[in-house]
Design an enzyme around this catalytic site. Structure first.
Site, PDB file in Angstrom:
ATOM      1  N   TRP A 102       0.812  -1.221   0.000  1.00 24.46           N
ATOM      2  CA  TRP A 102       0.000   0.000   0.000  1.00 24.46           C
ATOM      3  C   TRP A 102       0.838   1.261   0.000  1.00 24.46           C
ATOM      4  CZ3 TRP A 102      -4.309  -0.177  -2.168  1.00 24.46           C
ATOM      5  CH2 TRP A 102      -5.127  -1.293  -2.070  1.00 24.46           C
ATOM      6  N   ASP A 171      -1.506   6.653   6.290  1.00 25.67           N
ATOM      7  CA  ASP A 171      -2.626   5.867   5.790  1.00 25.67           C
ATOM      8  C   ASP A 171      -2.970   4.855   6.883  1.00 25.67           C
ATOM      9  OD1 ASP A 171      -4.334   4.050   4.613  1.00 25.67           O
ATOM     10  OD2 ASP A 171      -3.037   3.576   2.910  1.00 25.67           O
ATOM     11  N   LYS A 195     -12.568  -1.182   5.957  1.00 22.20           N
ATOM     12  CA  LYS A 195     -11.784  -2.147   6.720  1.00 22.20           C
ATOM     13  C   LYS A 195     -12.245  -2.166   8.173  1.00 22.20           C
ATOM     14  CE  LYS A 195      -9.203  -2.749   3.048  1.00 22.20           C
ATOM     15  NZ  LYS A 195      -8.039  -2.007   2.617  1.00 22.20           N
TER      16      LYS A 195
HETATM   17  C1  LIG Z   1      -7.520  -1.268   1.421  1.00 17.86           C
HETATM   18  C2  LIG Z   1      -6.435  -0.283   1.573  1.00 17.86           C
HETATM   19  C3  LIG Z   1      -6.282   0.807   0.698  1.00 17.86           C
HETATM   20  C4  LIG Z   1      -7.154   0.996  -0.526  1.00 17.86           C
HETATM   21  O1  LIG Z   1      -8.394   1.467  -0.205  1.00 17.86           O
HETATM   22  P1  LIG Z   1      -9.416   1.883  -1.369  1.00 17.86           P
HETATM   23  O2  LIG Z   1     -10.554   2.472  -0.595  1.00 17.86           O
HETATM   24  O3  LIG Z   1      -9.771   0.631  -2.109  1.00 17.86           O
HETATM   25  O4  LIG Z   1      -8.749   2.867  -2.243  1.00 17.86           O
HETATM   26  C5  LIG Z   1      -5.270   1.709   0.945  1.00 17.86           C
HETATM   27  N1  LIG Z   1      -4.446   1.573   1.995  1.00 17.86           N
HETATM   28  C6  LIG Z   1      -4.547   0.537   2.861  1.00 17.86           C
HETATM   29  C7  LIG Z   1      -3.607   0.448   4.015  1.00 17.86           C
HETATM   30  C8  LIG Z   1      -5.546  -0.420   2.676  1.00 17.86           C
HETATM   31  O5  LIG Z   1      -5.668  -1.433   3.540  1.00 17.86           O
END
Ligand SMILES: *Cc1c(COP(=O)(O)O)cnc(C)c1O
Length: 362
Positions: A102, A171, A195
């Site tokens: 990511w 993030d 998530k």
């Molecule tokens: C799932 C995830 C993403 C991507 O998220 P989207 O909403 O599909 O763009 C980005 N960063 C992390 C750490 C993730 O687990």
């Protein structure tokens, strides 16, 4: 009705109580005679629900007053572009920790807008968090970026990295609300909801006020933090049902005792699973123990030929979505806030039995 334990990485399971409330209110929300899905986002009741959602999030994360909270579209991936577009200002480059898939994607997107100084890399042993004395941070960087929890590689920063004066950006898509942290250390924290917060379609973005208003000229309005601040995240129609579910999840987290309780539970869940893996001859997790994720636990079976059998027999025990990400193979158990302890106990019991049954292969 037979329910399963869903170890999928996201969209992921939601608290049962939240689903039940949503079901009860599905056709008739707060006596309006219609569903919240059918209602205008300008309706006073909806606006007040959104305000409560923000209030609850601020309380749960102890967000200081000099931070704005936004609920945006576009997923975490849109932040991969919004962060450089909004924070670059007159700077030339940004520092990025490269600790897994990511942060790698964030780096690739950022490179379209800013020069990226990448810290740490995949080597033949795979990803890890580099030692602080090797970081080589640029004192003139526009910001320093990291993925708090690498959802695919199962690597997590358990301490906020000490990076000096540049604004820190994280993030936290797969870890927000699962652990306590000091928001005042950050410039920007963001997390897509699917998530650990609610449904896909909404992304939480927490931005320090002094960083707002420096977006690149000529970018689409939807990519400018200042536009969303001005319109209270309603510059255009928000993902209303996603907001609603997230609001219910935040209330649930509060009822459970808040982020501290979530943190204790996630440590306990992960501890049980890592212990099972480490005590076995069949399973292996190759992440350095101090950086192992409490949310996503990837592991491989020593014999790949057993993978299919493992998945099939796990499913028969109602343990589903354990297949690892296609880029890394093996297995992965994602255990966000909604994952009940009994699911982890069931998984651990299954894994131990599976190892006994396949002892000759191991
Ligand atoms: C799932 C995830 C993403 C991507 O998220 P989207 O909403 O599909 O763009 C980005 N960063 C992390 C750490 C993730 O687990």
């Amino acid at each position: 009705m037979e329910l399963v334990y869903n170890f999928g990485a996201g969209p992921a399971m939601l608290p049962r109580e939240v689903m039940q409330t949503a079901q009860q209110e599905f056709l008739d929300w707060h006596d309006f005679g219609m569903s919240v899905m059918e209602m205008s986002h300008r309706n006073d009741a909806f606006v007040s629900m959104a305000q409560n959602m923000e209030k609850d999030l601020r309380e749960l994360l102890a967000i200081p007053n000099n931070y704005k909270v936004l609920f945006l579209h576009g997923g975490a991936s849109s932040q991969f572009a919004m962060v450089p577009l909004n924070l670059k200002a007159d700077k030339k480059s940004a520092d990025y920790f490269h600790t897994g898939a990511w942060s790698g994607k964030a780096i690739n997107e950022a490179k379209r807008f800013i020069k990226v100084n990448s810290i740490g890399q995949s080597n033949t042993q795979g990803f890890t968090i580099p030692e602080p004395d090797s970081w080589m941070l640029d004192p003139h960087a526009a910001y320093v970026y990291y993925a708090d929890n690498e959802t695919i590689h199962g690597i997590q920063f358990h301490e906020v990295p000490n990076v000096g004066d540049a604004p820190l950006v994280a993030d936290m898509t797969s870890s927000l609300l699962s652990k306590c942290f000091d928001m005042s250390r950050f410039g920007v924290v963001f997390a897509a909801a699917q998530k650990n917060i609610g449904l896909s379609g909404m992304t939480v973005v927490i931005v320090r006020e002094d960083l707002i208003g420096y977006a690149e000229q000529n970018i689409p309005s939807l990519y400018d933090y200042a536009v969303h601040v001005e319109h209270h995240s309603m510059f255009n129609t928000p993902a209303t049902y996603s907001w609603y579910i997230s609001g219910l999840v935040l209330q649930w987290v509060k009822q459970q005792g808040g982020v501290k309780v979530m943190q204790e539970r996630s440590k306990m869940r992960a501890g049980k699973l890592y212990e099972t893996i480490d005590n076995s001859k069949l399973y292996n997790n190759c992440v350095v123990p101090e950086y192992r994720s409490t949310m996503n636990v990837p592991f491989v079976l020593r014999d790949d030929a057993l993978n299919e059998k493992f998945i099939r027999e796990a499913e028969a025990c109602k343990l589903i979505s354990l297949k690892g990400h296609r880029s890394v193979g093996g297995m992965r158990a994602s255990m966000y806030n909604s994952m009940p302890m009994e699911a982890v106990d069931t998984l651990v019991g299954f894994m131990q039995n599976f190892e006994l049954d396949n002892a000759c292969v191991a």
